[in-house]
Design a protein around this motif. Structure first.
Motif, short mmCIF file in Angstrom:
data_model
loop_
_atom_site.label_atom_id
_atom_site.label_comp_id
_atom_site.label_asym_id
_atom_site.label_seq_id
_atom_site.Cartn_x
_atom_site.Cartn_y
_atom_site.Cartn_z
N SER A 1 0.82 -1.23 0.00
CA SER A 1 0.00 0.00 0.00
C SER A 1 0.84 1.26 0.00
O SER A 1 0.31 2.37 0.01
N LYS A 2 2.17 1.09 0.02
CA LYS A 2 3.12 2.21 -0.05
C LYS A 2 2.95 3.19 1.10
O LYS A 2 2.84 4.40 0.91
N VAL A 3 2.95 2.63 2.31
CA VAL A 3 2.83 3.50 3.49
C VAL A 3 4.13 4.25 3.71
O VAL A 3 5.22 3.81 3.33
N ASP A 4 4.01 5.41 4.36
CA ASP A 4 5.18 6.22 4.69
C ASP A 4 5.76 5.84 6.05
O ASP A 4 6.95 6.04 6.30
N PHE A 5 4.92 5.30 6.93
CA PHE A 5 5.41 4.79 8.22
C PHE A 5 4.37 3.83 8.78
O PHE A 5 3.23 3.73 8.29
N ILE A 6 4.79 3.10 9.81
CA ILE A 6 3.93 2.11 10.47
C ILE A 6 3.92 2.38 11.96
O ILE A 6 4.97 2.69 12.55
N ILE A 7 2.74 2.29 12.58
CA ILE A 7 2.66 2.38 14.04
C ILE A 7 2.15 1.04 14.59
O ILE A 7 1.24 0.44 14.01
N ILE A 8 2.76 0.59 15.66
CA ILE A 8 2.36 -0.67 16.31
C ILE A 8 1.99 -0.34 17.76
O ILE A 8 2.85 0.03 18.56
N CYS A 9 0.71 -0.49 18.06
CA CYS A 9 0.17 -0.01 19.34
C CYS A 9 0.13 -1.10 20.42
O CYS A 9 -0.91 -1.38 21.02
N GLY A 10 1.28 -1.71 20.66
CA GLY A 10 1.41 -2.61 21.79
C GLY A 10 1.15 -4.08 21.50
O GLY A 10 0.47 -4.45 20.55
N ASP A 11 1.73 -4.91 22.37
CA ASP A 11 1.62 -6.37 22.30
C ASP A 11 2.04 -6.91 20.94
O ASP A 11 1.38 -7.78 20.36
N LEU A 12 3.17 -6.40 20.45
CA LEU A 12 3.78 -7.00 19.27
C LEU A 12 4.13 -8.45 19.62
O LEU A 12 3.91 -9.37 18.83
N PHE A 13 4.67 -8.64 20.83
CA PHE A 13 4.97 -9.98 21.33
C PHE A 13 4.03 -10.31 22.49
O PHE A 13 3.44 -9.43 23.10
N GLY B 1 -7.29 -7.82 11.04
CA GLY B 1 -6.43 -7.07 10.16
C GLY B 1 -5.93 -5.78 10.78
O GLY B 1 -5.72 -5.69 11.99
N PHE B 2 -5.77 -4.74 9.95
CA PHE B 2 -5.20 -3.47 10.41
C PHE B 2 -5.71 -2.35 9.51
O PHE B 2 -6.37 -2.59 8.50
N TYR B 3 -5.38 -1.11 9.88
CA TYR B 3 -5.84 0.05 9.12
C TYR B 3 -4.72 0.65 8.27
O TYR B 3 -3.56 0.69 8.68
N ILE B 4 -5.11 1.12 7.09
CA ILE B 4 -4.29 2.01 6.28
C ILE B 4 -4.97 3.37 6.31
O ILE B 4 -6.15 3.48 5.97
N VAL B 5 -4.24 4.39 6.74
CA VAL B 5 -4.82 5.72 6.91
C VAL B 5 -4.10 6.71 5.99
O VAL B 5 -2.87 6.78 5.99
N GLU B 6 -4.88 7.44 5.22
CA GLU B 6 -4.34 8.48 4.33
C GLU B 6 -4.63 9.85 4.94
O GLU B 6 -5.74 10.11 5.41
N PHE B 7 -3.62 10.74 4.91
CA PHE B 7 -3.79 12.04 5.56
C PHE B 7 -2.97 13.12 4.87
O PHE B 7 -2.02 12.85 4.13
N ASP B 8 -3.37 14.37 5.11
CA ASP B 8 -2.51 15.53 4.84
C ASP B 8 -2.47 16.33 6.15
O ASP B 8 -1.73 15.97 7.05
N ASP B 9 -3.29 17.38 6.24
CA ASP B 9 -3.37 18.05 7.54
C ASP B 9 -4.52 17.50 8.38
O ASP B 9 -4.78 17.97 9.48
N GLU B 10 -5.22 16.50 7.82
CA GLU B 10 -6.27 15.78 8.53
C GLU B 10 -6.41 14.40 7.89
O GLU B 10 -5.84 14.15 6.83
#
Length: 411
Positions: A40-52, A234-243
């Motif tokens: 999806s060509k994301v610019d960064f990834i956030i992982i909100c806990g319990d990766l392990f 699954g997970f979310y892909i979020v597209e943004f600019d100033d919002e």
């Protein structure tokens, strides 16, 4: 205006399962999520806990995860992470810390204590400003939310993401009333996206922009049961600019399921119950599927007399890749007469702590009222921990002391 994308992942719980098939699927779910995020060509990834699933996972799981995270970093895509309640470490000895030391991820929780807790923002190359708060075991993080310097967080300009790993009371699923949480009002205002972890279901509050992607695979029978019942993973892909411009939930499917629920065992003999289960299974195509069986009722005989291992072998011989049978709600008539609710011990524990705390003159706010009860229960949990295999007595005592002191922010 240029738009950017990020992926929001949580609760992979890598290393939770012991069965080889489930171990492979939980890591495969994470790998598939990362691959889809890159696609999806994301610019960064956030992982909100319990990766392990634990702060120091087994080496096989750690190796596979590290390799996949390295694939992301080789593409110069940042990964921002907070501790979950499972991979949290009071002594910074979590696998999360090792991954950060290797330059594969960036830990988000950075704070200064000056009466209040002042979180520091990390600014991504896209201009997004990210901050967050780590989970603490047994929901002690409630006090941390109370002490946040909200004014500072809310005045910051730009596109802001707040990462957290705790339940929001108003969003807790109805079948999980026992989960502790914080109110929506505990979150700082004026953020564009609130990235949650801890709740294992996909949950969206569009009005407040609070998102939980849920678990990717699931560490428990209940998680697998909900997946088998049709819950998206699954997970979310979020597209943004100033919002936030748009968001999309990306499904991660790594297995097919067959879920069989039987609740007509009242007054059946163990042999009749076994026959009923086998007959129901023979109606299903279980080939290459995870098979979950849940049975209810009041048996006329001992539950242990049912050949559950034989039933499992029957299912596996028919081509299933994994089978689990939940018979916790199947009781014998004798058991029903002396049934004790499993939550009674927990309630008794809480009542004893509450009564004792009232009779002690305590100045520390962490030891008063409901907070004091939670802290006391967390301390008791730590003191109950057994020695790890191969751990020396001195190392065990030091570990218990460090974890106990961390509850009170003593180093």
């Amino acid at each position: 205006m240029i738009t950017y994308k990020f992926a929001h992942i949580a609760d992979a719980h890598i290393g939770s399962h012991r069965h080889p098939t489930l171990k492979e699927m939980e890591i495969k779910a994470f790998e598939n999520a990362i691959d889809e995020a890159l696609k999806s060509k994301v610019d960064f990834i956030i992982i909100c806990g319990d990766l392990f699933h634990s702060n120091i996972p087994n080496m096989e799981a750690a190796k596979r995860t590290t390799k996949k995270l390295k694939d992301v970093r080789d593409k110069e895509i940042p990964i921002y992470v907070i501790y979950g309640s499972h991979d949290y470490s009071p002594t910074n000895t979590s696998m999360i810390d090792i991954l950060e030391s290797a330059g594969l991820i960036t830990k988000v929780f950075h704070a200064k204590a000056c009466g209040k807790i002042k979180l520091e923002f990390i600014e991504d190359n896209t201009g997004a400003k990210i901050c967050g708060i780590n989970a603490r075991q047994r929901s002690i993080e409630k006090e941390y939310f109370r002490l946040l310097d909200m004014e500072y967080l809310e005045k910051e300009k730009g596109f802001k993401i707040f990462m957290f790993h705790t339940a929001i009371k108003e969003l807790i699923p109805k079948d999980l009333p026992e989960i502790e949480g914080i109110a929506k009002s505990s979150l700082p205002r004026n953020f564009n996206y609130y990235a949650g972890g801890h709740l294992h279901e996909k949950i969206i509050d569009e009005e407040e922009m609070i998102f939980y992607p849920g678990t990717l695979f699931g560490p428990s029978f209940k998680d697998l049961e909900k997946t088998a019942s049709g819950l998206d993973r699954g997970f979310y892909i979020v597209e943004f600019d100033d919002e936030v411009k748009k968001y999309e939930f990306k499904n991660v499917d790594v297995a097919e399921y067959e879920y069989i629920k039987l609740n007509n065992f009242d007054n059946m003999s163990p042999l009749e119950a076994r026959t009923e289960i086998i007959n129901k299974l023979n109606e299903k195509n279980v080939e290459n599927k995870i098979v979950l069986i849940k049975v209810y009722g009041e048996l006329n005989g001992k539950v242990s007399s049912i050949d559950f291992q034989g039933i499992k072998r029957h299912v596996l011989n028919n081509g299933a890749i994994y089978v689990a049978i939940n018979y916790h709600n199947l009781k014998s008539k004798e058991q029903a007469k002396v049934k004790v609710r499993t939550s009674d011990a927990n309630k008794i524990e809480e009542k004893i702590f509450s009564e004792k705390i009232k009779n002690i003159d305590i100045k520390n706010p962490l030891l008063k009222n409901k907070i004091g009860v939670r802290v006391s229960k967390e301390l008791l949990r730590i003191l109950r921990q057994p020695m790890k295999p191969g751990e020396k007595k001195k190392d065990y005592e030091e570990r218990i002391l460090e974890e106990s002191m961390s509850i009170f922010n003593i180093k």
